[in-house]
Design an enzyme around this catalytic site. Structure first.
Site, mmCIF file in Angstrom:
data_model
loop_
_atom_site.group_PDB
_atom_site.id
_atom_site.type_symbol
_atom_site.label_atom_id
_atom_site.label_comp_id
_atom_site.label_asym_id
_atom_site.label_seq_id
_atom_site.Cartn_x
_atom_site.Cartn_y
_atom_site.Cartn_z
ATOM 1 N N HIS A 130 0.871 -1.184 0.000
ATOM 2 C CA HIS A 130 0.000 0.000 0.000
ATOM 3 C C HIS A 130 0.906 1.232 0.000
ATOM 4 O O HIS A 130 2.007 1.190 0.546
ATOM 5 C CB HIS A 130 -0.838 -0.056 1.281
ATOM 6 C CG HIS A 130 -1.930 0.958 1.376
ATOM 7 N ND1 HIS A 130 -1.693 2.264 1.731
ATOM 8 C CD2 HIS A 130 -3.268 0.853 1.205
ATOM 9 C CE1 HIS A 130 -2.835 2.918 1.777
ATOM 10 N NE2 HIS A 130 -3.816 2.089 1.455
ATOM 11 N N ASP A 207 2.752 -4.796 8.079
ATOM 12 C CA ASP A 207 1.550 -3.991 7.908
ATOM 13 C C ASP A 207 0.367 -4.960 7.998
ATOM 14 O O ASP A 207 0.097 -5.719 7.055
ATOM 15 C CB ASP A 207 1.611 -3.293 6.540
ATOM 16 C CG ASP A 207 0.327 -2.549 6.218
ATOM 17 O OD1 ASP A 207 -0.652 -2.690 6.952
ATOM 18 O OD2 ASP A 207 0.327 -1.824 5.202
ATOM 19 N N GLN A 210 -4.764 -5.321 6.822
ATOM 20 C CA GLN A 210 -5.754 -6.234 6.231
ATOM 21 C C GLN A 210 -5.660 -7.640 6.823
ATOM 22 O O GLN A 210 -6.194 -8.586 6.249
ATOM 23 C CB GLN A 210 -5.557 -6.313 4.712
ATOM 24 C CG GLN A 210 -5.697 -4.988 3.996
ATOM 25 C CD GLN A 210 -7.119 -4.434 3.998
ATOM 26 O OE1 GLN A 210 -8.087 -5.162 4.266
ATOM 27 N NE2 GLN A 210 -7.262 -3.161 3.714
ATOM 28 N N LYS A 233 -10.713 -0.669 10.413
ATOM 29 C CA LYS A 233 -10.824 -1.846 9.544
ATOM 30 C C LYS A 233 -11.141 -3.099 10.357
ATOM 31 O O LYS A 233 -11.228 -4.191 9.817
ATOM 32 C CB LYS A 233 -9.531 -2.045 8.754
ATOM 33 C CG LYS A 233 -9.268 -0.921 7.739
ATOM 34 C CD LYS A 233 -7.995 -1.198 6.982
ATOM 35 C CE LYS A 233 -7.469 0.013 6.232
ATOM 36 N NZ LYS A 233 -8.233 0.346 5.029
ATOM 37 N N CYS A 371 -4.702 2.392 -3.738
ATOM 38 C CA CYS A 371 -3.459 2.916 -3.132
ATOM 39 C C CYS A 371 -2.290 1.957 -3.336
ATOM 40 O O CYS A 371 -1.425 1.814 -2.459
ATOM 41 C CB CYS A 371 -3.636 3.224 -1.646
ATOM 42 S SG CYS A 371 -4.819 4.511 -1.319
#
Ligand code: PLP
Length: 413
Positions: A130, A207, A210, A233, A371
């Site tokens: 991202h 990261d 997600q 999220k 993104c």
């Protein structure tokens, strides 16, 4: 705050009742919300907690001796206390509350960069990152005179682990990788990635924007150095996120911003800094969001991440099978290990047009580059249509999506 009981059986209809927005219509159709990768909807428990905060104990944290301030401070710190077992960090003070994933990565790139990255060093990211896990490292490299290296991917959207191995050396100062790709759904082999980085003495930032809402994550078992994610999220409010960092790194790095909670003592000659976690929490935080993230964690725990993952995996398989039957469809991202994301194109149609038609049918998906412009460049496409799944989605949602895509194909091709 009482601990919620864990659901004995995964019951999606029962779960949906907790999300008031799911009963609304869009364009006179029942809402089919498949843009969960962008942000998830919030359960009533989180919404009620926001109202309760503003109607019962709105106050600044860590500052007042008065009753309301103490209630707010205690509630804010409950979130940190719940995050510790949620990610299994060794210490509560390794959990820093930030605005979100983007701020967490910028914090590490800036502070770790100042302390540990020098001219000639290298930082490794991947082709599927991202922008939030690209640009902070570009800034860091520019400032420190370091070089950014990018792990390539294969056509399915899996990391080229041989290429990664060959990139690692004593100049590698950081490996910053997404756990799950927001544009492809690929679940990366993070345990191997971390082990290989550690073998050359490099720390790893994952990261987990997600991943945190789909997979159970144990930072100690992974031995990861930094883990970042966003509240919004994972069924929580916007404006709050998490940076987990190993104590040794957080102690060794300089602070990010000055002011507020991060000081121990200030004189015009010299300022000393507060202890962890407050060293990295300058200024008034997003109090309401910080407090209410605890209710989102409770909600996830009450359903159980294993049950959530199973349900979402079933839906992903179901959706993949049915979408592939639509003429002219092309899936982008066909990794063996995937989670909750379906990116696709109708050959001959622009993803934006497909998204507009789906919206007319009450179906919310994301269209565009997500993104991840360098990733789209890799595939030579302007973007995709992305349907992303959450615990409250159903086979009926997927059926509506497939019918909608068929309609779009009939209209556009
Ligand atoms: N990283 C990944 C993989 C994401 O999917 C996102 C958001 O879509 C981000 C980082 C940025 O998250 P936020 O905008 O909450 O900071």
């Amino acid at each position: 705050m009482e601990e919620p009981a864990v659901l004995e059986r995964f019951d999606v209809d029962r779960i949906r009742q907790d999300f008031p927005i799911l009963t609304r219509t869009v364009n006179n159709r029942p809402l089919v919300y498949l843009d969960n990768g962008a942000t998830t909807q919030k359960p009533r428990q989180v919404i009620d907690a926001i109202v309760e905060y503003y109607t019962q104990y709105n106050s600044n944290v860590h500052r007042g001796v008065h009753h309301l301030s103490q209630l707010a401070t205690d509630a804010f710190e409950v979130t940190r206390r719940k995050l510790k077992p949620f990610i299994n960090s060794a210490h509560e003070h390794e959990v820093i509350l930030t605005k979100g994933t983007t701020e967490s990565i910028n914090l590490v790139a800036s502070c770790y960069g100042k302390a540990f990255v020098h001219a000639g060093d290298e930082i490794i990211i991947s082709a599927m990152e991202h922008h939030s896990n690209i640009v902070p490292w570009q800034l860091c490299c520019e400032e420190r005179g370091a070089t950014l290296k990018v792990i390539p991917i294969n056509e399915a959207g899996e990391l080229d682990m041989e290429a990664y191995r060959s990139m690692l050396n004593e100049r590698t100062k950081m490996v910053a990788i997404t756990y799950v790709s927001n544009a492809l759904g690929t679940v990366n082999p993070v345990k191997d990635i971390i082990g290989l980085a550690h073998a050359v003495g490099a720390p790893v930032l994952l990261d987990a924007a997600q991943a945190i809402q789909h997979l159970s994550i144990d930072v100690q078992a992974l031995d990861v150095d930094f883990l970042v994610f966003s509240g919004h999220k994972m069924y929580g409010p916007t404006g709050i996120g998490v940076l987990y960092g190993k104590e040794k790194w957080l102690d060794a790095m300089p602070p990010y911003q000055g002011g507020g909670e991060m000081i121990k003592e200030v004189t015009f000659e010299k300022t000393t800094y507060n202890e962890l976690p407050f060293k990295y929490e300058a200024g008034t935080p997003n109090i309401e969001a910080g407090i209410c993230l605890a209710y989102a964690i409770d909600y996830i725990n009450s359903v159980g991440l294993d049950q959530i993952a199973r349900h979402e995996h079933d839906l992903l398989e179901y959706a993949t099978g049915h979408l592939l039957e639509v003429p002219h469809i092309r899936l982008i991202g066909t990794a063996r290990e995937k989670s909750s994301v379906l990116s696709f194109l109708l050959d001959g149609a622009h993803p934006y047009d497909v998204g507009v038609i789906l919206d007319k049918l009450g179906i919310a998906v994301r269209t565009g580059h997500h993104c991840t412009q360098p990733l789209m460049d890799h595939y030579g496409i302007p973007g995709t249509v992305r349907a992303s799944i959450a615990m409250y989605n159903t086979k009926a949602d997927i059926d509506a999506l497939v019918t909608g895509v068929e309609r779009a194909a009939a209209m556009l091709l």
